[in-house]
Design a protein around this motif. Structure first.
Motif, mmCIF file in Angstrom:
data_model
loop_
_atom_site.group_PDB
_atom_site.id
_atom_site.type_symbol
_atom_site.label_atom_id
_atom_site.label_comp_id
_atom_site.label_asym_id
_atom_site.label_seq_id
_atom_site.Cartn_x
_atom_site.Cartn_y
_atom_site.Cartn_z
ATOM 1 N N LEU A 146 5.067 19.672 -11.279
ATOM 2 C CA LEU A 146 6.096 20.245 -10.580
ATOM 3 C C LEU A 146 6.283 19.792 -9.122
ATOM 4 O O LEU A 146 7.393 19.524 -8.957
ATOM 5 C CB LEU A 146 6.013 21.700 -10.797
ATOM 6 C CG LEU A 146 7.221 22.399 -10.281
ATOM 7 C CD1 LEU A 146 8.635 22.117 -10.876
ATOM 8 C CD2 LEU A 146 7.047 23.938 -10.479
ATOM 9 N N ALA A 147 5.299 19.831 -8.361
ATOM 10 C CA ALA A 147 5.406 19.455 -6.978
ATOM 11 C C ALA A 147 5.766 18.051 -6.899
ATOM 12 O O ALA A 147 6.308 17.872 -5.900
ATOM 13 C CB ALA A 147 3.810 19.919 -6.336
ATOM 14 N N LEU A 148 5.336 17.160 -7.726
ATOM 15 C CA LEU A 148 5.478 15.860 -7.678
ATOM 16 C C LEU A 148 6.893 15.541 -7.918
ATOM 17 O O LEU A 148 7.521 14.777 -7.508
ATOM 18 C CB LEU A 148 4.735 15.134 -8.486
ATOM 19 C CG LEU A 148 3.078 15.062 -8.366
ATOM 20 C CD1 LEU A 148 2.338 14.097 -9.165
ATOM 21 C CD2 LEU A 148 2.762 14.541 -6.897
ATOM 22 N N ALA A 149 7.334 16.336 -8.858
ATOM 23 C CA ALA A 149 8.712 15.965 -9.366
ATOM 24 C C ALA A 149 9.631 16.743 -8.322
ATOM 25 O O ALA A 149 10.883 16.216 -8.076
ATOM 26 C CB ALA A 149 8.860 16.926 -10.723
ATOM 27 N N LEU A 150 9.247 17.474 -7.462
ATOM 28 C CA LEU A 150 10.097 18.071 -6.144
ATOM 29 C C LEU A 150 9.930 17.285 -4.862
ATOM 30 O O LEU A 150 10.201 17.689 -4.064
ATOM 31 C CB LEU A 150 10.002 19.620 -6.025
ATOM 32 C CG LEU A 150 9.937 20.295 -7.338
ATOM 33 C CD1 LEU A 150 9.618 21.931 -6.935
ATOM 34 C CD2 LEU A 150 11.389 20.351 -7.848
ATOM 35 N N LYS A 151 9.360 16.257 -5.275
ATOM 36 C CA LYS A 151 8.974 15.137 -4.087
ATOM 37 C C LYS A 151 8.040 15.574 -2.883
ATOM 38 O O LYS A 151 7.993 15.435 -1.855
ATOM 39 C CB LYS A 151 10.117 14.851 -3.405
ATOM 40 C CG LYS A 151 11.162 13.948 -4.456
ATOM 41 C CD LYS A 151 12.361 13.410 -3.500
ATOM 42 C CE LYS A 151 13.265 12.443 -4.424
ATOM 43 N NZ LYS A 151 13.349 12.484 -6.143
ATOM 44 N N TYR A 152 7.206 16.531 -3.395
ATOM 45 C CA TYR A 152 6.058 17.112 -2.648
ATOM 46 C C TYR A 152 4.845 16.265 -3.100
ATOM 47 O O TYR A 152 4.799 15.158 -3.414
ATOM 48 C CB TYR A 152 5.637 18.719 -2.877
ATOM 49 C CG TYR A 152 6.933 19.582 -2.383
ATOM 50 C CD1 TYR A 152 7.899 19.059 -1.423
ATOM 51 C CD2 TYR A 152 7.093 20.351 -3.146
ATOM 52 C CE1 TYR A 152 9.187 19.869 -1.228
ATOM 53 C CE2 TYR A 152 8.335 21.352 -2.913
ATOM 54 C CZ TYR A 152 9.344 21.021 -1.906
ATOM 55 O OH TYR A 152 10.409 21.704 -1.586
ATOM 56 N N ASP A 153 3.471 16.797 -3.050
ATOM 57 C CA ASP A 153 2.431 16.275 -3.547
ATOM 58 C C ASP A 153 1.467 17.009 -4.217
ATOM 59 O O ASP A 153 1.567 18.376 -4.318
ATOM 60 C CB ASP A 153 1.656 15.456 -2.119
ATOM 61 C CG ASP A 153 1.041 16.547 -1.223
ATOM 62 O OD1 ASP A 153 1.162 17.976 -1.509
ATOM 63 O OD2 ASP A 153 0.285 16.468 -0.284
ATOM 64 N N SER A 154 0.295 16.527 -4.626
ATOM 65 C CA SER A 154 -0.565 17.253 -5.428
ATOM 66 C C SER A 154 -1.272 18.383 -4.921
ATOM 67 O O SER A 154 -1.612 19.474 -5.370
ATOM 68 C CB SER A 154 -1.827 16.273 -5.817
ATOM 69 O OG SER A 154 -1.472 15.363 -6.822
ATOM 70 N N VAL A 155 -1.214 18.325 -3.432
ATOM 71 C CA VAL A 155 -2.004 19.423 -2.527
ATOM 72 C C VAL A 155 -0.985 20.493 -2.661
ATOM 73 O O VAL A 155 -1.447 21.736 -2.850
ATOM 74 C CB VAL A 155 -2.054 18.969 -0.989
ATOM 75 C CG1 VAL A 155 -2.462 19.927 -0.362
ATOM 76 C CG2 VAL A 155 -3.158 18.012 -0.855
ATOM 77 N N VAL A 156 0.187 20.207 -2.640
ATOM 78 C CA VAL A 156 1.355 21.624 -2.622
ATOM 79 C C VAL A 156 1.138 22.219 -4.261
ATOM 80 O O VAL A 156 1.046 23.132 -4.124
ATOM 81 C CB VAL A 156 2.427 20.998 -2.542
ATOM 82 C CG1 VAL A 156 3.570 22.156 -2.712
ATOM 83 C CG2 VAL A 156 2.685 20.531 -1.005
ATOM 84 N N GLY A 157 0.862 21.175 -4.957
ATOM 85 C CA GLY A 157 0.717 21.795 -6.465
ATOM 86 C C GLY A 157 -0.526 22.870 -6.646
ATOM 87 O O GLY A 157 -0.318 23.440 -7.542
ATOM 88 N N VAL A 158 -1.582 22.239 -5.844
ATOM 89 C CA VAL A 158 -2.938 23.003 -6.101
ATOM 90 C C VAL A 158 -2.642 24.278 -5.303
ATOM 91 O O VAL A 158 -3.196 25.184 -5.848
ATOM 92 C CB VAL A 158 -4.157 22.142 -5.626
ATOM 93 C CG1 VAL A 158 -5.336 22.935 -5.466
ATOM 94 C CG2 VAL A 158 -4.244 21.037 -6.488
ATOM 95 N N ALA A 159 -2.053 24.166 -4.067
ATOM 96 C CA ALA A 159 -2.332 25.202 -2.847
ATOM 97 C C ALA A 159 -1.180 26.532 -3.736
ATOM 98 O O ALA A 159 -1.554 27.523 -3.367
ATOM 99 C CB ALA A 159 -1.698 24.855 -1.814
ATOM 100 N N ILE A 160 -0.102 26.196 -4.372
ATOM 101 C CA ILE A 160 0.712 27.361 -4.778
ATOM 102 C C ILE A 160 0.071 28.314 -5.623
ATOM 103 O O ILE A 160 -0.171 29.387 -5.337
ATOM 104 C CB ILE A 160 2.037 26.889 -5.340
ATOM 105 C CG1 ILE A 160 2.910 26.068 -4.389
ATOM 106 C CG2 ILE A 160 2.763 27.797 -6.221
ATOM 107 C CD1 ILE A 160 4.208 25.455 -5.104
#
Length: 462
Positions: A146-160
């Motif tokens: 989801l984070a990658l699809a929103l143009k963020y990164d894996s770190v954001v995907g883990v942190a949420i």
């Protein structure tokens, strides 16, 4: 020549070796325990030195398998949930949800602003109320794509899901596994002091959201700033983001699968809060979820089993990392040096000011959290000592409990936490990479904790 940090397995085994060496240098020690109302409490005046049990090369090599056995519940949970999530992935329902959110994110400024705050708040609330911790692990499989699809990164995907739930756990106001146990041991009315604790939870959750929003905006503007840029580029190619644009919407099967998933999460919360469910019951719930999802999606028995086994197989390395992390605790316990370390740290709380005493207690609890990162276990070991010690140094026992809670703010970073290394192994992020990213947020937590621990003395919080 650029130096490369060793991978998580090497780092953890090196830590095991250092601990084994320390068992030859640190004397053995032991507190006497008594059973009070079904709880094993430590007598703070009972410490005595005992014969040391240094851990040699054989013990060092045995520690990982002992860690595997002692972490069997969480390892089994991770493997089972990994299998179930791969069954969910087979239905493509989660992919459909991610594509729907991504399209809404592109079209709606409100959704763009709300994704991180809403989800972090939900996970933090889970940690603050029903003690969400291990339960956040499988959500990494959802939030990275989801984070990658929103143009963020894996770190954001883990942190949420991970940092969100951990900060909620550490600043909880209704968590029975740390607040409830600590207050019961310290002789404080159950869940008293909830007002100030709720304020602390709000502050730390807001700080986490603000930091993630700042970081997510930076990597969205310039993806090369991400510490996982190379990994994310590969993941984005595998995601095939062009499909997001052509996505027509979720099918009835997708919606049914997601409703089952949401229902299972709701039932999990009720089970944990009302009926005291733990890993066994939650794992069973996920297994039932996987079976129902297979039936709704009309997967054949062969396809279901193949998907489940592949999901579990993908998490074998995660299971081994958890076992190795647990082995560090096994070594210290078998050597009888845990109580010795606690005995040496306790006198350091003494200070000329109650405010400084509370802050020093927090720092000591942070050190203890490196070795004992179970909220219940740490409360059972330290609160019989820290509770009476609070009386001696002029701070309230409520403040001592808050200092104990804040000590758990380091859990998202420490390499001895099975949850932390398990999440990172699942995400494919090296611990050293994650630790460097976490440093800024840990510094923010440190300053906030020190400041908030000065407040109870000023308002005479009891």
């Amino acid at each position: 020549m650029k130096l490369r940090m060793p991978n998580t397995f090497v780092l953890l085994f090196a830590l095991l070796a250092l601990i084994a060496l320390a068992t030859w240098l640190v004397p053995g020690g032991q507190y006497e325990t008594t059973l009070v109302n079904g709880k094993k409490l430590v007598d703070p005046n009972s410490f005595r030195y005992i014969d040391a049990k240094p851990q040699g090369p054989v013990a060092l090599l045995i520690a990982p398998i002992k860690g595997f056995v002692e972490a069997g519940l969480i390892i089994g949970f991770v493997l089972l949930v990994g299998g179930v999530f791969n069954v969910l992935h087979k239905t493509q329902a989660i992919d459909a949800l991610i594509k729907s959110v991504a399209k809404a994110h592109t079209r709606s400024a409100l959704v763009r602003r709300a994704v991180i705050p809403v989800f972090v708040t939900l996970f933090s609330l889970g940690g603050a109320t029903f003690g969400m911790a291990e339960e956040a692990i499988p959500f990494v499989l959802i939030f990275i794509p989801l984070a990658l699809a929103l143009k963020y990164d894996s770190v954001v995907g883990v942190a949420i899901p991970f940092v969100g739930s951990q900060v909620g756990f550490a600043t909880a106001f209704l968590n029975p596994f740390n607040v409830g146990v600590a207050q019961g041991i310290a002789g404080v009315p159950l869940f008293s002091g909830i007002g100030f604790r709720f304020v602390c939870w709000l502050i730390f959750t807001a700080l986490t959201i603000a930091f993630l929003l700042w970081y997510a905006a930076r990597v969205k503007r310039d993806p090369t700033l991400s510490p996982t840029y190379a990994l994310d580029e590969q993941r984005r190619r595998e995601l095939n983001l062009a499909e997001f644009e052509a996505f027509a919407g979720m099918s009835g099967t997708h919606k049914a699968v997601l409703l089952l998933f949401a229902g299972a999460l709701g039932l999990m919360i009720v089970g944990v809060v009302q009926f005291g469910w733990y890993i066994e019951e939650i794992a069973a719930l996920f297994l039932v979820l996987g079976i129902l999802v297979g039936l709704v999606a009309r997967l054949s028995a062969d396809d279901w089993v193949a998907a489940f086994l592949q999901g579990a197989r993908d998490l074998v390395s995660t299971a081994l990392v958890i076992a190795l992390a647990k082995g560090t605790v096994v070594l210290m316990r078998d050597a009888h040096i845990v109580d010795t370390m606690l005995h040496a740290l306790a006198p350091l709380v003494q200070s000329s000011s109650p405010v400084f005493s509370a802050q020093k207690m927090f720092l000591i609890q942070s050190v203890i959290n490196f070795f004992i990162h179970s909220g219940t276990g740490q409360a059972a070991l330290t609160m019989p000592i820290m509770g009476p010690l609070a009386d001696l140094v002029g701070i309230s026992r409520q403040t001592a409990i808050l200092a104990f809670q804040f000590g758990e703010l380091t859990t998202p970073m420490i390499p001895t936490s099975g949850i932390t290394v398990g999440v990172l192994a699942l995400a494919g992020i090296p611990w050293a990479t994650w630790a460097r990213w976490m440093l800024k947020l840990q510094a923010i937590y440190l300053v906030a904790a020190l400041a908030l621990l000065a407040v109870p003395h000023l308002i005479a919080w009891q």
